[in-house]
Design an enzyme around this catalytic site. Structure first.
Site, PDB file in Angstrom:
ATOM      1  CE  LYS A 192      -2.822 -52.532  17.443  1.00 11.91           C
ATOM      2  NZ  LYS A 192      -2.884 -53.801  18.167  1.00 11.91           N
ATOM      3  NE  ARG A 202      -6.941 -50.861  23.570  1.00 14.55           N
ATOM      4  CZ  ARG A 202      -6.237 -49.751  23.519  1.00 14.55           C
ATOM      5  NH1 ARG A 202      -6.428 -48.813  24.425  1.00 14.55           N
ATOM      6  NH2 ARG A 202      -5.344 -49.575  22.560  1.00 14.55           N
ATOM      7  NE  ARG A 219      -2.992 -51.650  23.374  1.00 15.91           N
ATOM      8  CZ  ARG A 219      -3.162 -52.351  24.490  1.00 15.91           C
ATOM      9  NH1 ARG A 219      -2.251 -52.328  25.450  1.00 15.91           N
ATOM     10  NH2 ARG A 219      -4.249 -53.061  24.664  1.00 15.91           N
ATOM     11  CE  LYS A 250      -6.180 -53.100  15.362  1.00 13.82           C
ATOM     12  NZ  LYS A 250      -5.598 -53.984  16.327  1.00 13.82           N
ATOM     13  CB  SER A 276     -13.939 -52.889  18.261  1.00 15.94           C
ATOM     14  OG  SER A 276     -12.938 -52.103  18.868  1.00 15.94           O
ATOM     15  CE1 TYR A 315     -14.313 -57.764  16.322  1.00 17.59           C
ATOM     16  CE2 TYR A 315     -13.923 -55.617  15.321  1.00 17.59           C
ATOM     17  CZ  TYR A 315     -13.514 -56.651  16.138  1.00 17.59           C
ATOM     18  OH  TYR A 315     -12.288 -56.590  16.761  1.00 17.59           O
TER      19      TYR A 315
HETATM   20  C1  PBG Z   1      -4.154 -56.301  20.487  1.00 24.26           C
HETATM   21  C2  PBG Z   1      -5.133 -55.886  19.457  1.00 24.26           C
HETATM   22  C3  PBG Z   1      -5.990 -54.782  19.476  1.00 24.26           C
HETATM   23  C4  PBG Z   1      -6.823 -54.917  18.385  1.00 24.26           C
HETATM   24  C5  PBG Z   1      -6.447 -56.067  17.710  1.00 24.26           C
HETATM   25  N1  PBG Z   1      -5.386 -56.652  18.379  1.00 24.26           N
HETATM   26  C6  PBG Z   1      -6.195 -53.674  20.448  1.00 24.26           C
HETATM   27  C7  PBG Z   1      -5.117 -52.794  20.865  1.00 24.26           C
HETATM   28  O1  PBG Z   1      -4.071 -52.678  20.257  1.00 24.26           O
HETATM   29  O2  PBG Z   1      -5.345 -52.188  21.907  1.00 24.26           O
HETATM   30  C8  PBG Z   1      -7.941 -53.973  18.055  1.00 24.26           C
HETATM   31  C9  PBG Z   1      -9.068 -54.544  17.320  1.00 24.26           C
HETATM   32  C10 PBG Z   1     -10.317 -53.757  17.369  1.00 24.26           C
HETATM   33  O3  PBG Z   1     -10.440 -52.671  17.966  1.00 24.26           O
HETATM   34  O4  PBG Z   1     -11.263 -54.243  16.755  1.00 24.26           O
HETATM   35  N2  PBG Z   1      -2.936 -55.767  20.459  1.00 24.26           N
END
Ligand code: PBG
Length: 327
Positions: A192, A202, A219, A250, A276, A315
């Site tokens: 990730k 978010r 992050r 991801k 997203s 989605y």
């Molecule tokens: C939470 C999380 C995130 C996503 C999935 N689980 C966001 C992040 O790390 O800020 C992102 C999913 C998306 O953007 O569709 N940790």
């Protein structure tokens, strides 16, 4: 003799016959957002057809998804109350899992995201150190293991830690096994990246890092740097070794090279998360009349499949069958 590549492109029939990559709506996972205490379901900017749901609207949504053959879900629970420190209360999400499972049982596959970002006042994926500039790894991992345990006890088929702390897969596996939850799968968000493409999510999960709560603005101290693919490999090898059943890359399209490499190197099922921002980018362009939305989504899913994903979190999962038929 000159090679004619066009003969094999000339009709829809020969194109269909010669295709090597197949996008399959059965390989898709639909994200769901449950927001505790929400009065009316709310749409999410950019994520057409996806909502922040309350209990009733969520159960209705799942019912209509099942009617059209969408059976695999990834649930995000957003609690009404946020906290600064451990312990967190995972009951609201556990309760909705229990309701979903008691209503629909084995008719669906329910994975549940495991993270603290919707639970913390800071919006970070773990517990902030007192000085506020980094996350406490061990306290966070303890809480994540408790979250996974409560979701698995409530009936989740799979838990999916997305926090990126060290050692969370082993802690979760040991906690689940100790409680005789040997059948619960772990899907690790193992690769990730620290990405801008999480924007619309978010808003949906109310989980953006909040600048007024801590000095940690983003992050970057726990998610993988986009310019460090070797970190993604190390992280995925480690999570495999710690007991993950499914690994993940991801976001998707900006990291196709990583997906291709890792899925060849590590023989576990690979998920890819079309996040997203990737999904919304297509939707926004389509709404502006600048591209054909359904066809662009299919093209993105073809690329993700071609690069080695066995399953796609998207989605658009609930529209996939319809869009594939009009291909
Ligand atoms: C939470 C999380 C995130 C996503 C999935 N689980 C966001 C992040 O790390 O800020 C992102 C999913 C998306 O953007 O569709 N940790």
């Amino acid at each position: 003799m000159d090679l004619s590549l066009r003969r094999l492109r000339n009709s829809p029939w020969i194109r269909e016959l010669s295709r090597e990559v197949h996008v399959d709506s059965k390989k898709m996972i639909q994200p769901l957002f449950y927001v505790e205490g929400l009065k009316e379901r709310e749409s999410i900017p950019g994520l057409t057809g996806v909502h922040r749901e309350n209990e009733n609207s969520l159960l209705r949504q799942i019912e209509s998804d099942l009617e059209i053959g969408v059976k695999k879900f990834l649930l995000f629970g957003v609690p009404a109350n946020k906290k600064n420190s451990a312990p967190f209360n995972f009951e609201p999400t556990a309760k909705i899992i229990q309701k979903i499972k008691s209503r629909f049982g084995k008719d669906l596959f329910l994975a549940t995201d495991v993270c603290l970002c919707s639970y913390t006042e800071s919006g970070h994926c773990g517990v902030l150190h007192a000085e506020g500039h980094h996350l406490e790894n061990s306290t966070t991992v303890e809480q994540l293991a408790l979250a996974a345990l409560s979701y698995a006890q409530a009936g989740a088929d799979c838990v999916a830690p997305s926090d990126m702390m060290d050692g969370r897969i082993r802690a979760i596996r040991e906690t689940l096994d100790y409680s005789h939850l040997h059948e619960t799968l772990i899907m690790s968000y193992s690769a990730k990246f620290h990405s801008r493409f999480y924007g619309p999510f978010r808003l949906a999960a109310d989980s953006a890092p909040k600048n007024n709560v801590s000095t940690l603005k983003d992050r970057a101290t726990y998610q993988i740097d986009p310019a460090r693919p070797s970190d993604a490999l190390l992280s995925s090898l480690r999570d495999q070794e710690e007991g993950a059943d499914i690994l993940m890359v991801k976001p998707g399209l900006p990291y196709l090279d990583v997906l291709l490499e890792l899925s060849q190197k590590i023989q576990l099922p690979w998920a890819v998360y079309e996040v997203s921002g990737e999904f919304a980018a297509i939707e926004v362009l389509a709404q502006q009349g600048l591209m054909d939305g359904p066809k662009a989504h299919l093209e993105a899913w073809t690329s993700l499949t071609r690069a080695g994903a066995q399953m796609i979190i998207t989605y658009g999962a609930r529209n996939a069958k319809k869009w594939l038929e009009t291909q």
